[in-house]
Design a protein around this motif. Sequence first.
Motif, PDB file in Angstrom:
ATOM      1  N   LYS A   1      39.110   5.172  92.854  1.00  0.00           N
ATOM      2  CA  LYS A   1      38.285   6.296  92.440  1.00  0.00           C
ATOM      3  C   LYS A   1      39.090   7.591  92.505  1.00  0.00           C
ATOM      4  O   LYS A   1      38.990   8.455  91.613  1.00  0.00           O
ATOM      5  CB  LYS A   1      37.049   6.387  93.334  1.00  0.00           C
ATOM      6  CG  LYS A   1      36.062   7.451  92.897  1.00  0.00           C
ATOM      7  CD  LYS A   1      34.790   7.396  93.730  1.00  0.00           C
ATOM      8  CE  LYS A   1      33.777   8.419  93.246  1.00  0.00           C
ATOM      9  NZ  LYS A   1      32.523   8.376  94.035  1.00  0.00           N
TER      10      LYS A   1
ATOM     11  N   ASP B   1      32.358   3.900  88.751  1.00  0.00           N
ATOM     12  CA  ASP B   1      31.533   4.323  87.621  1.00  0.00           C
ATOM     13  C   ASP B   1      32.274   5.432  86.876  1.00  0.00           C
ATOM     14  O   ASP B   1      32.476   6.537  87.399  1.00  0.00           O
ATOM     15  CB  ASP B   1      30.178   4.840  88.115  1.00  0.00           C
ATOM     16  CG  ASP B   1      29.201   5.079  86.964  1.00  0.00           C
ATOM     17  OD1 ASP B   1      29.627   5.666  85.955  1.00  0.00           O
ATOM     18  OD2 ASP B   1      28.025   4.694  87.089  1.00  0.00           O
TER      19      ASP B   1
ATOM     20  N   ARG C   1      31.497   7.308  84.210  1.00  0.00           N
ATOM     21  CA  ARG C   1      30.739   8.522  83.910  1.00  0.00           C
ATOM     22  C   ARG C   1      30.649   9.403  85.151  1.00  0.00           C
ATOM     23  O   ARG C   1      30.762  10.632  85.086  1.00  0.00           O
ATOM     24  CB  ARG C   1      29.339   8.162  83.412  1.00  0.00           C
ATOM     25  CG  ARG C   1      29.316   7.589  82.006  1.00  0.00           C
ATOM     26  CD  ARG C   1      27.928   7.379  81.491  1.00  0.00           C
ATOM     27  NE  ARG C   1      27.192   8.644  81.400  1.00  0.00           N
ATOM     28  CZ  ARG C   1      25.977   8.733  80.863  1.00  0.00           C
ATOM     29  NH1 ARG C   1      25.358   7.673  80.412  1.00  0.00           N
ATOM     30  NH2 ARG C   1      25.367   9.899  80.781  1.00  0.00           N
ATOM     31  N   ASP C   2      30.471   8.784  86.303  1.00  0.00           N
ATOM     32  CA  ASP C   2      30.318   9.536  87.541  1.00  0.00           C
ATOM     33  C   ASP C   2      31.623  10.251  87.908  1.00  0.00           C
ATOM     34  O   ASP C   2      31.628  11.446  88.204  1.00  0.00           O
ATOM     35  CB  ASP C   2      29.888   8.582  88.661  1.00  0.00           C
ATOM     36  CG  ASP C   2      29.707   9.334  89.983  1.00  0.00           C
ATOM     37  OD1 ASP C   2      28.947  10.306  90.003  1.00  0.00           O
ATOM     38  OD2 ASP C   2      30.322   8.926  90.984  1.00  0.00           O
TER      39      ASP C   2
ATOM     40  N   GLN D   1      32.494  14.391  87.981  1.00  0.00           N
ATOM     41  CA  GLN D   1      33.011  15.120  89.137  1.00  0.00           C
ATOM     42  C   GLN D   1      34.236  15.943  88.750  1.00  0.00           C
ATOM     43  O   GLN D   1      34.375  17.103  89.170  1.00  0.00           O
ATOM     44  CB  GLN D   1      33.368  14.137  90.243  1.00  0.00           C
ATOM     45  CG  GLN D   1      32.156  13.421  90.859  1.00  0.00           C
ATOM     46  CD  GLN D   1      32.567  12.368  91.873  1.00  0.00           C
ATOM     47  OE1 GLN D   1      33.714  12.308  92.273  1.00  0.00           O
ATOM     48  NE2 GLN D   1      31.612  11.547  92.280  1.00  0.00           N
TER      49      GLN D   1
ATOM     50  N   GLU E   1      26.446   4.133  79.847  1.00  0.00           N
ATOM     51  CA  GLU E   1      25.928   4.311  81.196  1.00  0.00           C
ATOM     52  C   GLU E   1      26.139   3.027  82.010  1.00  0.00           C
ATOM     53  O   GLU E   1      25.878   1.922  81.541  1.00  0.00           O
ATOM     54  CB  GLU E   1      24.443   4.666  81.137  1.00  0.00           C
ATOM     55  CG  GLU E   1      23.859   4.992  82.504  1.00  0.00           C
ATOM     56  CD  GLU E   1      22.422   5.477  82.411  1.00  0.00           C
ATOM     57  OE1 GLU E   1      21.816   5.704  83.458  1.00  0.00           O
ATOM     58  OE2 GLU E   1      21.925   5.620  81.278  1.00  0.00           O
TER      59      GLU E   1
END
Length: 856
Positions: free
Chosen positions: A746, A709, A711-712, A716, A738
């Motif tokens: 990641k 994701d 945006r996630d 962070q 979104e």
Amino acid sequence: MSAKDLEAGQSPVNHPMKWEKLARVSLDMICAFNGEGFYTYTSEACYDLLGYQSSEMVGRHYLDLVHPEDIAITEETSRSIYAGSRQKSFENRLLHKNGQTVYVLWSASWDEEDGTMYCVARDLTEFELNRQKLIESEQRYKALFENNPDVIFLESTDGLLLEVNKAFCEKWGITREEAVNRSTASFFPKDLAVAAQKSLQDALSGTPQRNTVDMVLRNERRFYDTIKFPVSVNGEVVGAQTISKDITPMVDSYATIQQQAHNLNSILESITDGFLAVDRQWRITYLNGEAEKMLPFDRTRHIGANIWELFPEEVGHTSYIQCLHAMETGQTVTYTFQLKRFAKWFKVKAYPSGEGLSIFFDDITEQVTASQELENLSLVASKTVNSVVLMDSQGQIEWVNDSFTTHTGYSFNEARGKTPFELFLAPALQAPTTDLILNQLEQNKPFKEELPVCTKSGERKWFEVEITPVFNEQGELIRHIGVQVDITERVKSQQEIRKLSLVASKTNNGVMIINEEGVTEWANEGFTRMFGYSIEEAIGRRAFDLLHHPSVDPASYVPIRDKLFRGESASFDILNRDKHGGELWSSVEISPILEDGNDRYKYVIVQTDITALKNSELELSKLTKDLYRQNADLQQFTYLVSHNLRAPVANAMGLADHLLTLDKDSDRFNTSLAYLRQSIYQLDTVVRDMGTILSIREGTSNLTWELVDLRDVFGQALTSFQEQIDRLGARVQTDMEEGLRVRGSKAYLHSIFYNLLSNAIKYRAEQRQLEIHIRCFSAPERGTTIRFSDNGTGFNVQKEEKNLFKLYKRFHPKQEGRGMGLYLVKSHLNAMNGSVEVNSEVGRGTEFIIYLPPNG
């Protein structure tokens, strides 16, 4: 008045007037003269009135500001005021400071006790100008009223004449005094008098009246266009005014025109040509009956219509151009044109005039059609590339065209009187061919056959022969028309194709024959084995629809198609798909073959399966790229070991040896020890950088792929810098859908965002607030694009292009850093099959454009 004044017993009536304030706020000029005529006081209004301040007025003689033409009357009025007269409405003109004339109304009084003349002056300039305009307006109206050639008179509400002009008096031969106060009805016959009285009453009720009056005046019949309208004063109708215009000449002319028009209409309706007239705005003003018969005109609907709106398809073409030429030059035009919508031909003559065009037209469709038919038949027979032969009922040649001579070699004189069998049938072919044709001719029906022939020179050819019998009105056969098409090349091509078909059907390669539209006409068994389609499934379908792979750009076929359309062969390699969607690389050879008399092509496609070869090439290419990248990384690593690692090790070794020679309690020992500590820390930094590089290389082969994701992961990374961003007052704007996910690592994506944010903060511009923008958008086929931009110091991309993503390359020497950030960004993206572009401008900021592949 205050409450304190009331408590003191002072009434409002006795309250003292503040005269100075009254003089100051008054819009009129309040002033005073002494006995010699000099200003002793002026209020502030003098500035608005005359442009002078009070200080400029006091001490000046009043005559200094009086208009020269008004000095005498002003002096006379002043003497009477000094003598004790009170003046309330004396008018004169003063001169403004800017030289303009100001009209003034004076009120003045002489006070003997003070020896002072007290005056109030009011500005009448605007009033005077309006009054003069009103006088001029009245004079103009009187001149128009009196000198107007039309009869004009004014009536009271009782029907009495209040005013008449000169034309009225001249028409009735009386004076103005004789006319005024007489009843208007008295000037008209009894029937007109009643009508005049009614018209007056209607006008007085507020409704203007307009009538045409027909009357005999002095033994002469005259016509008047009469308008009667009410006259109001302060909203009340006080009378009516009448204007009568003598229109007798106009009525007489109209009667003459009507008679002429009737005569002209009779003439136009009696002619056999269609006729219409248009004005200079192309509006139809007349249509005759013939025009309505020839074209769908309707006088009840089309008079007044624009002719080009009725026939818009003619705008810009023959009829429009010719009529426009006639309208603009005044020259008569004659032309012939076709009205395609109605399938008719017309011969047209257009005569221009001051009012527009008079257009005569005749339907010549039958003549043109007959002429064109004859011309076409003659042209076809004489110019066609096919042979045309006219034969009598016995089969003997009466006429041949030029193409007959071209195809057979026989001239008209050589062919006349002979039968086609005698001319160009070879002896070996005569018996069977002659029998075939004679059997067909005996049936007296049209027929078509493909026959082998022999030309005058002995050349063998194939003709497609079509024979049509011609009968007279009694049904008797009078001649035959023969048309011969040379199909030699087509027959040869068909024979060649049959031979090729025999070879193609047995080869392991895929072979297809398609037409010019790309539709499959034939395929061999090798095609079935290669692509999985049966021959029945392939025939009738476009080869493109069967074999095109979605990853191949259709534009790549354009150069190949252009070569084939020019009749050239084409060779190329292409990625195809089989019946089940599998990928299959083919080496393709396409050869065009002419058919139908060198007019159309067929295409023979031979395909060889080179999938294994292509896969080997792709694998080799991939290995080459990997080897190149590993070699580049090895060079970077070698640089790191040989340069960055060697320098601090050498420094540490030298300092360690040096320390052994120094007194431990000396300053030089402590200084050298500090240098040794610094070299060891530099060595640690290099070792950690080496670990980072090796971890990236190790992680690339063991990379864990997952749906991340964006945006996630960006959030962070942003959290790590939140304290700095808040302290700097920086703005971070995001435009990220979104739930937008990408397939990758990641940890690598976090590192990419972390390094880009770190660089944006580190290399911000001191003179403005830091702004960071990140925008992400995704397309299923193209993947995900990330745009990361800031308004920092920027750098020269062209100058630093070769060093952008290398280790320890920095573009801002004044800022702290090791030059690792962009190297890590590029390395992470390479590991995830992504790429990055950089746009930057010194003093304006930097933008990174990151491309990630589709998630599939």
